[in-house]
Design a protein around this motif. Structure first.
Motif, PDB file in Angstrom:
ATOM      1  N   MET A   1     -20.518   2.491 -11.613  1.00 37.47           N
ATOM      2  CA  MET A   1     -19.180   1.923 -11.441  1.00 37.47           C
ATOM      3  C   MET A   1     -19.059   1.343 -10.038  1.00 37.47           C
ATOM      4  SD  MET A   1     -15.440   3.733 -11.862  1.00 37.47           S
ATOM      5  CE  MET A   1     -15.641   3.875 -13.635  1.00 37.47           C
ATOM      6  N   SER A   2     -18.608   0.088  -9.939  1.00 37.81           N
ATOM      7  CA  SER A   2     -18.468  -0.553  -8.629  1.00 37.81           C
ATOM      8  C   SER A   2     -17.235  -0.014  -7.904  1.00 37.81           C
ATOM      9  CB  SER A   2     -18.386  -2.076  -8.792  1.00 37.81           C
ATOM     10  OG  SER A   2     -17.295  -2.428  -9.607  1.00 37.81           O
ATOM     11  N   GLN A   3     -17.209  -0.250  -6.598  1.00 32.13           N
ATOM     12  CA  GLN A   3     -16.126   0.260  -5.768  1.00 32.13           C
ATOM     13  C   GLN A   3     -15.488  -0.870  -4.966  1.00 32.13           C
ATOM     14  OE1 GLN A   3     -18.706   3.302  -3.829  1.00 32.13           O
ATOM     15  NE2 GLN A   3     -17.144   4.773  -4.462  1.00 32.13           N
ATOM     16  N   THR A   4     -14.291  -0.592  -4.461  1.00 35.83           N
ATOM     17  CA  THR A   4     -13.550  -1.594  -3.692  1.00 35.83           C
ATOM     18  C   THR A   4     -13.248  -1.070  -2.293  1.00 35.83           C
ATOM     19  OG1 THR A   4     -11.507  -0.777  -4.690  1.00 35.83           O
ATOM     20  CG2 THR A   4     -12.503  -2.740  -5.661  1.00 35.83           C
ATOM     21  N   TYR A   5     -13.128  -2.013  -1.374  1.00 30.52           N
ATOM     22  CA  TYR A   5     -13.098  -1.695   0.052  1.00 30.52           C
ATOM     23  C   TYR A   5     -12.160  -2.680   0.740  1.00 30.52           C
ATOM     24  CZ  TYR A   5     -15.580  -0.623   4.552  1.00 30.52           C
ATOM     25  OH  TYR A   5     -15.947  -0.237   5.821  1.00 30.52           O
ATOM     26  N   VAL A   6     -11.203  -2.177   1.503  1.00 31.65           N
ATOM     27  CA  VAL A   6     -10.304  -3.039   2.273  1.00 31.65           C
ATOM     28  C   VAL A   6     -10.638  -2.867   3.747  1.00 31.65           C
ATOM     29  CG1 VAL A   6      -7.910  -3.478   2.952  1.00 31.65           C
ATOM     30  CG2 VAL A   6      -8.475  -3.040   0.557  1.00 31.65           C
ATOM     31  N   THR A   7     -11.040  -3.956   4.383  1.00 34.75           N
ATOM     32  CA  THR A   7     -11.523  -3.901   5.764  1.00 34.75           C
ATOM     33  C   THR A   7     -10.457  -3.402   6.718  1.00 34.75           C
ATOM     34  OG1 THR A   7     -12.803  -5.869   5.165  1.00 34.75           O
ATOM     35  CG2 THR A   7     -12.808  -5.230   7.486  1.00 34.75           C
ATOM     36  N   GLY A   8      -9.224  -3.800   6.524  1.00 36.68           N
ATOM     37  CA  GLY A   8      -8.107  -3.368   7.352  1.00 36.68           C
ATOM     38  C   GLY A   8      -6.824  -3.891   6.754  1.00 36.68           C
ATOM     39  N   PHE A   9      -5.682  -3.346   7.210  1.00 37.70           N
ATOM     40  CA  PHE A   9      -4.400  -3.665   6.567  1.00 37.70           C
ATOM     41  C   PHE A   9      -3.374  -4.041   7.630  1.00 37.70           C
ATOM     42  CE2 PHE A   9      -0.690  -2.824   3.817  1.00 37.70           C
ATOM     43  CZ  PHE A   9      -1.134  -3.444   2.645  1.00 37.70           C
ATOM     44  N   PRO A  10      -2.399  -4.904   7.297  1.00 32.18           N
ATOM     45  CA  PRO A  10      -1.336  -5.222   8.261  1.00 32.18           C
ATOM     46  C   PRO A  10      -0.578  -3.967   8.675  1.00 32.18           C
ATOM     47  CG  PRO A  10      -1.242  -6.693   6.357  1.00 32.18           C
ATOM     48  CD  PRO A  10      -2.215  -5.613   6.014  1.00 32.18           C
ATOM     49  N   ARG A  11      -0.023  -3.980   9.893  1.00 34.84           N
ATOM     50  CA  ARG A  11       0.652  -2.763  10.362  1.00 34.84           C
ATOM     51  C   ARG A  11       2.090  -3.008  10.809  1.00 34.84           C
ATOM     52  NH1 ARG A  11      -4.239  -3.765  14.170  1.00 34.84           N
ATOM     53  NH2 ARG A  11      -3.313  -4.770  15.968  1.00 34.84           N
ATOM     54  N   ILE A  12       2.518  -4.258  10.903  1.00 40.43           N
ATOM     55  CA  ILE A  12       3.834  -4.532  11.456  1.00 40.43           C
ATOM     56  C   ILE A  12       4.952  -4.124  10.501  1.00 40.43           C
ATOM     57  CG2 ILE A  12       4.283  -6.896  10.665  1.00 40.43           C
ATOM     58  CD1 ILE A  12       4.519  -5.666  14.305  1.00 40.43           C
ATOM     59  N   GLY A  13       4.594  -3.949   9.204  1.00 45.64           N
ATOM     60  CA  GLY A  13       5.590  -3.547   8.212  1.00 45.64           C
ATOM     61  C   GLY A  13       6.018  -4.712   7.347  1.00 45.64           C
ATOM     62  N   GLU A  14       6.398  -4.407   6.102  1.00 43.32           N
ATOM     63  CA  GLU A  14       6.727  -5.483   5.173  1.00 43.32           C
ATOM     64  C   GLU A  14       7.965  -6.260   5.611  1.00 43.32           C
ATOM     65  OE1 GLU A  14       8.596  -3.216   1.415  1.00 43.32           O
ATOM     66  OE2 GLU A  14       6.732  -2.365   2.167  1.00 43.32           O
ATOM     67  N   LYS A  15       8.845  -5.625   6.394  1.00 45.14           N
ATOM     68  CA  LYS A  15      10.012  -6.326   6.939  1.00 45.14           C
ATOM     69  C   LYS A  15      10.059  -6.181   8.462  1.00 45.14           C
ATOM     70  CE  LYS A  15      12.730  -6.216   2.723  1.00 45.14           C
ATOM     71  NZ  LYS A  15      14.031  -5.847   2.076  1.00 45.14           N
ATOM     72  N   ARG A  16       8.889  -6.132   9.060  1.00 49.02           N
ATOM     73  CA  ARG A  16       8.715  -6.060  10.520  1.00 49.02           C
ATOM     74  C   ARG A  16       9.359  -4.809  11.127  1.00 49.02           C
ATOM     75  NH1 ARG A  16      10.939 -11.414  12.859  1.00 49.02           N
ATOM     76  NH2 ARG A  16      12.417 -11.168  11.140  1.00 49.02           N
ATOM     77  N   GLU A  17       9.286  -3.704  10.395  1.00 48.02           N
ATOM     78  CA  GLU A  17       9.915  -2.471  10.872  1.00 48.02           C
ATOM     79  C   GLU A  17       9.342  -2.011  12.209  1.00 48.02           C
ATOM     80  OE1 GLU A  17       9.874  -2.061   6.273  1.00 48.02           O
ATOM     81  OE2 GLU A  17       8.720  -3.074   7.851  1.00 48.02           O
ATOM     82  N   LYS A  19       7.982  -3.838  14.580  1.00 48.30           N
ATOM     83  CA  LYS A  19       8.470  -4.757  15.622  1.00 48.30           C
ATOM     84  C   LYS A  19       9.825  -4.304  16.142  1.00 48.30           C
ATOM     85  CE  LYS A  19      10.489  -9.385  16.044  1.00 48.30           C
ATOM     86  NZ  LYS A  19       9.865  -9.856  17.278  1.00 48.30           N
ATOM     87  N   PHE A  20      10.751  -4.073  15.231  1.00 49.49           N
ATOM     88  CA  PHE A  20      12.115  -3.748  15.644  1.00 49.49           C
ATOM     89  C   PHE A  20      12.192  -2.371  16.299  1.00 49.49           C
ATOM     90  CE2 PHE A  20      12.848  -6.769  12.021  1.00 49.49           C
ATOM     91  CZ  PHE A  20      13.177  -7.847  12.836  1.00 49.49           C
TER      92      PHE A  20
END
Length: 731
Positions: A1-17, A19-20
């Motif tokens: 079974m193959s696998q999936t890999y996410v190198t990195g993810f955004p961190r600012i938040g879906e509504k820029r939480e 940041k604020f």
């Protein structure tokens, strides 16, 4: 079974939480516990999104309160001496990033050829690295509590070292042994957290054309780090281009996996024979652009890979971190369906990764996708560059402008207050009329011009109060662009940008800046500088259609800008700035690809100002860049004045212009606008003296580093007043 890999993810938040939360803390309106709480909530939310999409390898330590390179410096104890007296770790961290009343911030520059900025670590001969992995431990425990066995992301030792600034002039390679040993201590400490922990070392450095020494050090580093602990599985990941030479070395190192970008480096296929027994993390889902994945094309690519790599050794991945794309299209309620249907942001890319993995597991080849972008290319209108030689133009411009020694100006924008943004939002929502909106803007421009005259600036600007962003504003007035509501991408710290979506043919249907510039000029006898954004920057700061070559899109944009330049000068605007802030970041990482980029980038810039008369002075602005390798290209751009960000690097960048015998005028930034501190007159005087050690006085303009949009009025006026006093002393 193959696998999936996410190198990195955004961190600012879906509504820029994030940041604020950060900005409220910096303003003194909340405490740091609030920031920590918001950050923890975001990490948990982001991990769960990936878990829901059945991602097998989910990152921790890709989250940062400011920047991962800064985090790495802190992890290794690479704290510059001027900050070591700050006992509070949080205060010290943000002082390093932003500066404070006593200390200048660390240098900041672009992360390879992206619009993300990183903090440049400072090292010196007497530095003693002291490892602290407390941040890693905290995030690892958080993830485990959610039922996730996270991989741990680290900036690789060679990339970290290569991007450091040896502030005392020490040989960079002389730090290699100490850096690798510090990383070995990090791995040893991590190994106590559990068994089979995957460590992702990000080494985008090896997607560049490098001197052979880096490759020999790569072998030494991972021979050492690969044997620190049997509890760790080392994955070395590169991205943004091909990394064939590095693969030949890594294939023989004691590591678990090699990660390659097949979206921007399909040439990596040629290196697969050297992967040997390692797992291949195959970067297939585009982490840098927002158009939907072509599943049939990706499937064919996996088939090509599987001819060399056994299927059970292939892990399907994003091409790079999803930090470089917005969060999700689900918040886009106003985009035209024909545009939205083409888009894929970070959450949608998780779905695409899951989808292609399912298809690959079943060996179910998808139907060939129809091209989603069908608009035919429009060729350049054929504007030719016919301006006279610089010496001829310089004489005409001096006569027309009659500027003093060390002319003072700003880069374009002035502070955009809450009130300014509120008026713009009210107009967008239909709460005020167009007449009310324009009257408010005129009042802001009038006040801005008066302030500049009172300060004593020589060349004024209108302040750009009508502009939400230097690219988005122009895109809204040009055909071929669309705009998201919430497509924010982190640029640095809490600073986010919302790149336009350049999906179709570009043309100018109306004036872009003429009315506001002409109005501002009517308020003063001093020269008013017209402010435009150049074609290369518009492309590099947009998500650009990928169905035709970028060069063709650039010429379309250049034609539109050239029409605006011509109209401005016909309204007696004698100075026009065409910003190419992002010119350098678009450079290919591989030497063999640079010539083609430079050709269309220079040609499109020159086309954009090709309508300018000799007596019209053309300025351009470039952001943090290393100009050593592009100084000849800058000369070919043939601007009359170039302003550059230099305040965090002294006169180091100017020496490049000196060595090249650069003839045009230069405005090096005399103070850093990314920091809230106000430099003293003495400090800026010293900067000017440093500039004069490199440049003749006739060649020098004085200005801030960049636009003043994000600063407050009080600090802006104080800093500019000090700058002008320093100029009077220099005169």
């Amino acid at each position: 079974m193959s696998q999936t890999y996410v190198t990195g993810f955004p961190r600012i938040g879906e509504k820029r939480e994030l940041k604020f939360a950060l900005e409220a803390y910096w303003a003194g309106n909340s405490d740091f516990e609030t920031v920590k709480s918001v950050a923890k909530t975001l990490r948990e939310r982001h991990w769960n999104y990936q878990k829901e999409r059945h991602i097998d390898f989910i990152s921790c330590n890709d989250f940062s309160l400011y920047d991962t390179m800064l985090d790495t410096a802190v992890m290794l104890g690479a704290i510059p001496p001027r900050f070591q007296g700050i006992e509070d770790k949080t205060e010290r961290y943000f002082a390093m990033a932003r500066g404070d009343a006593q200390r200048s911030a660390m240098e900041m520059t672009k992360w390879f050829n992206t619009n993300y900025h990183y903090i440049v670590p400072e090292i010196h001969a007497h530095m003693a690295f002291k490892v602290d992995i407390s941040k890693i431990v905290d995030e690892y425990i958080e993830a485990k509590a959610l039922g996730i066995d996270p991989k741990i992301n680290l900036i690789g030792p060679l990339t970290f070292l290569a991007l450091c600034n040896p502030v005392d002039g020490s040989d960079l390679f002389g730090f290699f042994d100490d850096v690798v040993e510090a990383y070995a201590k990090v791995l040893h400490a991590i190994s106590s957290l559990g068994e089979n922990i995957v460590i992702q070392f990000d080494e985008p450095l090896f997607a560049k054309t490098l001197e052979a020494k880096f490759l020999s050090l790569l072998k030494i580093a991972y021979e050492r780090l690969g044997t620190v602990s049997r509890h760790l599985k080392i994955a070395v990941v590169t991205y943004f281009d091909r990394a064939n030479e590095a693969v030949e070395i890594l294939g023989n190192c004691p590591i678990w996996a090699i990660g390659l970008d097949f979206v921007y480096g399909e040439e990596n296929l040629e290196a697969l024979l050297h992967v040997n027994d390692k797992m291949l993390i195959a970067g297939l889902i585009d982490g840098r652009n927002v158009w939907k994945n072509n599943a049939s094309k990706t499937y064919v690519l996996i088939e090509k890979i599987s001819k060399t790599i056994d299927a059970d050794h292939i892990i399907l991945s994003t091409s790079c971190s999803l930090l470089h794309v917005p969060f999700s299209t689900r918040f886009e309620e106003k985009l035209a369906p024909e545009v939205k249907s083409r888009l894929s942001f970070a959450l949608e890319k998780l779905e695409e990764l899951e989808q292609i993995n399912t298809l690959w597991e079943k060996r179910e080849k998808p139907e060939i996708s129809a091209c989603t972008q069908k608009a035919p290319s429009v060729k350049s209108s054929g504007i030719f560059y016919t301006r006279s030689a610089y010496a001829t133009r310089f004489a005409l411009q001096q006569k027309a402008l009659n500027l003093p020694l060390f002319p003072t100006t700003t880069i374009g924008s002035f502070p955009q207050t809450k009130e300014t943004r509120a008026v713009r939002n009210a107009y967008k929502k239909g709460e005020i009329t167009r007449e009310q909106y324009e009257a408010s803007l005129k009042e802001s421009i009038k006040e801005c011009v008066a302030i500049q005259e009172e300060l004593g600036l020589d060349v004024l600007v209108h302040g750009e109060f009508e502009r939400n962003d230097m690219v988005e504003y122009f895109g809204e007035l040009l055909e071929g662009f669309a705009f998201s509501q919430n497509g924010w991408v982190q640029s640095y710290g809490s600073r986010c940008v919302k790149p336009p979506l350049l999906y179709g043919n570009v043309s100018r249907k109306q004036p872009l800046s003429v009315d506001w510039t002409v109005y501002a000029q009517s308020l003063t006898d001093k020269p008013m500088k017209g402010m435009l954004t150049g074609p290369v920057t518009i492309l590099n700061w947009s998500f650009v259609r990928d169905d035709i070559p970028k060069s063709e899109v650039a010429y379309e944009v250049a034609t539109a800008i050239a029409e605006e330049v011509d109209e401005l000068q016909r309204h007696d605007i004698k100075i026009i700035q065409v910003d190419e802030a992002a010119f350098k970041e678009g450079y290919p990482l591989r030497a063999e690809k640079i010539k083609a980029y430079e050709k269309w980038a220079v040609e499109s810039f020159k086309a954009s100002v090709g309508t300018a008369w000799d007596q019209t002075q053309i300025h351009t602005h470039m952001c943090y860049s290393n100009f050593n390798d592009i100084i000849d290209t800058i000369e070919r751009m043939d601007a009359d004045v170039i302003t550059i960000e230099t305040s965090r690097s002294g006169n180091k960048l100017l020496k490049v212009f000196q060595k090249a015998n650069y003839k045009a005028q230069i405005g090096p930034g005399v103070y850093d606008i990314h920091s809230p501190r106000v430099p003293s007159v003495e400090e800026m005087s010293e900067q000017i003296k440093a500039f004069l050690q490199v440049l003749p006085k006739e060649q020098l303009w004085i200005n801030p580093d960049c636009g003043l949009k994000t600063r407050g009025w009080s600090e802006t006026k104080a800093a500019l007043a000090n700058m002008i006093k320093a100029v009077y002393l220099a005169r």
